[in-house]
Scaffold this active site. Structure first.
Site, PDB file in Angstrom:
ATOM      1  CB  SER A  19      -4.451 -45.986 -27.928  1.00 43.86           C
ATOM      2  OG  SER A  19      -4.042 -45.430 -26.708  1.00 43.86           O
TER       3      SER A  19
ATOM      4  NE  ARG B 128      -6.218 -52.105 -25.212  1.00 41.63           N
ATOM      5  CZ  ARG B 128      -5.846 -52.168 -23.914  1.00 41.63           C
ATOM      6  NH1 ARG B 128      -6.070 -53.250 -23.189  1.00 41.63           N
ATOM      7  NH2 ARG B 128      -5.262 -51.134 -23.346  1.00 41.63           N
TER       8      ARG B 128
ATOM      9  CD  GLU C  91      -6.615 -50.073 -28.252  1.00 43.30           C
ATOM     10  OE1 GLU C  91      -5.394 -50.144 -28.071  1.00 43.30           O
ATOM     11  OE2 GLU C  91      -7.410 -49.661 -27.393  1.00 43.30           O
TER      12      GLU C  91
HETATM   13  C1  LIG Z   1     -10.478 -40.610 -24.791  1.00 50.41           C
HETATM   14  C2  LIG Z   1     -10.412 -42.112 -24.839  1.00 50.41           C
HETATM   15  C3  LIG Z   1      -9.577 -42.794 -23.980  1.00 50.41           C
HETATM   16  C4  LIG Z   1      -9.524 -44.205 -24.000  1.00 50.41           C
HETATM   17  N1  LIG Z   1      -8.692 -44.830 -23.134  1.00 50.41           N
HETATM   18  C5  LIG Z   1      -8.640 -46.185 -23.149  1.00 50.41           C
HETATM   19  C6  LIG Z   1      -7.785 -46.880 -22.227  1.00 50.41           C
HETATM   20  O1  LIG Z   1      -7.103 -46.291 -21.403  1.00 50.41           O
HETATM   21  N2  LIG Z   1      -7.775 -48.241 -22.275  1.00 50.41           N
HETATM   22  C7  LIG Z   1      -8.528 -48.942 -23.167  1.00 50.41           C
HETATM   23  O2  LIG Z   1      -8.489 -50.187 -23.151  1.00 50.41           O
HETATM   24  N3  LIG Z   1      -9.344 -48.313 -24.050  1.00 50.41           N
HETATM   25  C8  LIG Z   1      -9.400 -46.957 -24.067  1.00 50.41           C
HETATM   26  N4  LIG Z   1     -10.214 -46.322 -24.961  1.00 50.41           N
HETATM   27  C9  LIG Z   1     -10.940 -47.104 -25.993  1.00 50.41           C
HETATM   28  C10 LIG Z   1     -12.341 -47.587 -25.572  1.00 50.41           C
HETATM   29  O3  LIG Z   1     -12.924 -46.731 -24.609  1.00 50.41           O
HETATM   30  C11 LIG Z   1     -12.311 -49.024 -25.034  1.00 50.41           C
HETATM   31  O4  LIG Z   1     -11.741 -49.911 -25.980  1.00 50.41           O
HETATM   32  C12 LIG Z   1     -13.706 -49.523 -24.672  1.00 50.41           C
HETATM   33  O5  LIG Z   1     -13.590 -50.784 -24.062  1.00 50.41           O
HETATM   34  C13 LIG Z   1     -14.648 -49.648 -25.873  1.00 50.41           C
HETATM   35  O6  LIG Z   1     -15.954 -49.838 -25.362  1.00 50.41           O
HETATM   36  P1  LIG Z   1     -17.237 -49.327 -26.154  1.00 50.41           P
HETATM   37  O7  LIG Z   1     -18.414 -49.695 -25.355  1.00 50.41           O
HETATM   38  O8  LIG Z   1     -17.114 -47.896 -26.509  1.00 50.41           O
HETATM   39  O9  LIG Z   1     -17.154 -50.227 -27.437  1.00 50.41           O
HETATM   40  P2  LIG Z   1     -17.565 -49.858 -28.946  1.00 50.41           P
HETATM   41  O10 LIG Z   1     -16.597 -48.862 -29.493  1.00 50.41           O
HETATM   42  O11 LIG Z   1     -18.996 -49.516 -29.015  1.00 50.41           O
HETATM   43  O12 LIG Z   1     -17.306 -51.258 -29.652  1.00 50.41           O
HETATM   44  C14 LIG Z   1     -15.995 -51.807 -29.681  1.00 50.41           C
HETATM   45  C15 LIG Z   1     -16.135 -53.321 -29.941  1.00 50.41           C
HETATM   46  O13 LIG Z   1     -16.750 -53.921 -28.801  1.00 50.41           O
HETATM   47  C16 LIG Z   1     -17.880 -54.681 -29.205  1.00 50.41           C
HETATM   48  N5  LIG Z   1     -18.898 -54.623 -28.163  1.00 50.41           N
HETATM   49  C17 LIG Z   1     -19.419 -53.522 -27.565  1.00 50.41           C
HETATM   50  N6  LIG Z   1     -20.344 -53.883 -26.650  1.00 50.41           N
HETATM   51  C18 LIG Z   1     -20.415 -55.237 -26.683  1.00 50.41           C
HETATM   52  C19 LIG Z   1     -21.200 -56.196 -25.989  1.00 50.41           C
HETATM   53  N7  LIG Z   1     -22.119 -55.851 -25.077  1.00 50.41           N
HETATM   54  N8  LIG Z   1     -21.013 -57.503 -26.272  1.00 50.41           N
HETATM   55  C20 LIG Z   1     -20.111 -57.879 -27.213  1.00 50.41           C
HETATM   56  N9  LIG Z   1     -19.350 -57.012 -27.913  1.00 50.41           N
HETATM   57  C21 LIG Z   1     -19.501 -55.707 -27.648  1.00 50.41           C
HETATM   58  C22 LIG Z   1     -18.350 -54.014 -30.488  1.00 50.41           C
HETATM   59  O14 LIG Z   1     -19.106 -54.906 -31.285  1.00 50.41           O
HETATM   60  C23 LIG Z   1     -17.035 -53.610 -31.133  1.00 50.41           C
HETATM   61  O15 LIG Z   1     -16.494 -54.647 -31.898  1.00 50.41           O
HETATM   62  C24 LIG Z   1     -10.304 -44.921 -24.936  1.00 50.41           C
HETATM   63  C25 LIG Z   1     -11.163 -44.223 -25.792  1.00 50.41           C
HETATM   64  C26 LIG Z   1     -11.220 -42.839 -25.757  1.00 50.41           C
HETATM   65  C27 LIG Z   1     -12.154 -42.117 -26.684  1.00 50.41           C
END
Ligand SMILES: Cc1cc2nc3c(=O)[nH]c(=O)nc-3n(C[C@H](O)[C@H](O)[C@H](O)COP(=O)(O)OP(=O)(O)OC[C@H]3O[C@@H](n4cnc5c(N)ncnc54)[C@H](O)[C@@H]3O)c2cc1C
Length: 307
Positions: free
Chosen positions: A232, A182, A302
C-alpha cells in the site's frame, strides 16, 4: 570512485574491520534491495552479523558524522535514482536467527515475517497468521507496527531488543513501544531493532494453516503481487480508504514512465518494468494532488523515501 565515495574511504576501512571485508559493498545498487526494484547506488552497503556488529557499525558512522540508514527487506522503501550518499546498514541480511521457548518465539531483526509466520504454523503456534503475506523483516515490522486483516505486530509482540541512539543495548516491553497505526517509538526515537520476542499461543496447525491459506488467497485476489511494488503506497486516511479515493478519482492505471497506479488495487503503485524512482514519485504526487483536489483529502505516503 566518486568524490563522496573517496571521502568515505577511511570509514570504509573502519567498517571492514568491524564486519569483515566481504560484508562491506561499495556503490551497491539499491534496486536489488527493494521490492519496488528501483533506486540508485548506496555509497556503502554494510552487513553486520550480530548485535555487537550492528552497534559498532552505527557508532562508527555516527562518530564520522556520516549519514546511515537501517535497511530491512526494503519492502516499504523508495530510494531515489541518485541513490544514497551514506551507509546502508543491512540488518536484514545478517541477523536471521530464530529461537523458540514454549509458545514464545524470538526472531532476529532480519527474519522475513512470512518465514516467521510459516515457522510458527509448523510449530503449532498461533498469532502470526496475519503476517503470512507481508514481505518485510521483523525489524521493519516493529518499526511500522505492520499489520493486515485485523492483526498487527502490537497484538503479539512481547518485547524487543534494540540499540538506542546512545549506543546502549536495551530490552523494551511492548508497552514501552507506543505502537499505533504504522507508528512506534522505534521510528520516532531512531531505535534499531536487533530482535523481537512474540508471545504466541498453542494452536491447531491445521487451523492455523487454513487461516493463512485464506489470507493469502484474499491477497492474491485483490493485490497485484505479480508486479514489483512496496505494498500500500498510502496510509489509510481517517474515515476513508486510500484505494477507494484513488479509484473514485479516476486514477486507476494512471501511468508515468514505467510506474502506474495498479489496475487491480488502486492503493498500490506498481513498477510495470523499467520504472525509475522519479516515475514512482511523479505518480505518487499526481495521486496526492488529484485526490486532494477532488475530495479535499491529502493522502500521506506509507512508503518511506530515501536519498
Ligand atoms: C506486496 C506487499 C504487501 C505488503 N503488505 C503489507 C501489509 O499487509 N501490512 C503492512 O503493514 N505492510 C505491508 N507491506 C509493507 C512492508 O512489507 C511492511 O511495512 C514491512 O514492515 C516493512 O519491513 P521491511 O523490513 O521491508 O522494512 P524496510 O522497507 O527495509 O524499511 C522500512 C522502515 O523500517 C526501518 N527498519 C527496518 N529494519 C529496522 C530495524 N531492524 N530497526 C529499526 N528500523 C528498521 C527502516 O529504517 C525504514 O525506515 C507490504 C509490502 C509489499 C511489497
Amino acid at each position: 570512485m566518486s568524490e563522496s565515495e573517496s571521502a568515505r574511504e577511511p570509514l570504509a576501512w573502519r567498517l571492514r574491520a568491524i564486519v569483515g571485508e566481504q560484508n562491506v559493498l561499495e556503490s551497491e545498487p539499491m534496486s536489488e534491495h527493494t521490492t519496488f526494484r528501483v533506486g540508485g547506488p548506496a555509497d556503502l552497503y554494510v552487513i553486520p552479523e550480530d548485535a555487537g556488529e550492528v552497534r559498532d557499525v552505527l557508532r562508527a558512522c555516527d562518530e564520522d558524522g556520516v549519514e546511515r540508514f537501517v535497511l530491512g527487506r526494503g519492502s516499504d522503501l523508495l530510494v531515489s535514482d541518485e541513490g544514497y550518499r551514506g551507509v546502508i546498514v543491512a540488518v536484514a541480511d545478517g541477523l536471521v536467527g530464530v529461537t523458540v521457548d514454549g509458545a514464545e518465539m524470538t526472531c532476529e531483526a532480519g527474519v522475513d515475517l512470512r518465514e516467521a509466520s510459516e515457522m510458527a504454523c509448523e510449530l503449532g503456534l498461533s498469532g502470526l497468521e496475519f503476517a503470512c503475506g507481508i514481505p518485510g523483516s521483523v525489524g521493519g515490522a516493529c518499526f511500522m507496527n505492520a499489520g493486515a486483516y485485523g492483526g498487527c505486530v502490537a497484538d503479539v509482540l512481547k518485547s524487543v531488543r534494540v540499540v538506542s541512539p546512545d549506543g546502549s543495548i536495551d530490552t523494551l516491553g511492548v508497552d514501552e513501544l507506543e505502537l499505533g497505526y504504522r507508528r512506534s517509538r522505534v521510528a520516532s526515537e531512531g531505535l534499531v531493532v536487533l530482535s523481537a520476542t512474540f508471545a504466541l499461543e498453542k494452536g491447531d496447525p491445521e487451523k492455523i494453516r487454513a487461516t493463512m491459506d485464506d489470507l493469502m488467497r484474499r491477497r492474491e485476489e485483490k493485490q497485484p503481487l505479480e508486479l514489483p511494488s512496496a505494498g500500500s503506497t498510502f496510509k489509510r486516511p481517517e474515515g476513508h480508504f486510500a484505494g477507494k479515493l484513488i479509484m473514485d478519482a479516476g486514477l486507476m492505471g494512471y501511468q508515468v514512465g514505467g510506474a502506474a497506479v495498479s489496475r487491480k488495487h488502486a492503493g498500490f503503485v506498481v513498477n510495470l518494468g523499467g520504472a525509475t524512482s522519479a516515475d514512482v514519485h511523479a505518480v505518487i504526487e499526481h495521486v496526492q494532488d488529484e485526490v486532494e483536489r477532488q475530495f479535499g483529502v491529502r493522502l500521506e505516503p506509507e512508503v518511506r523515501f530515501l536519498g
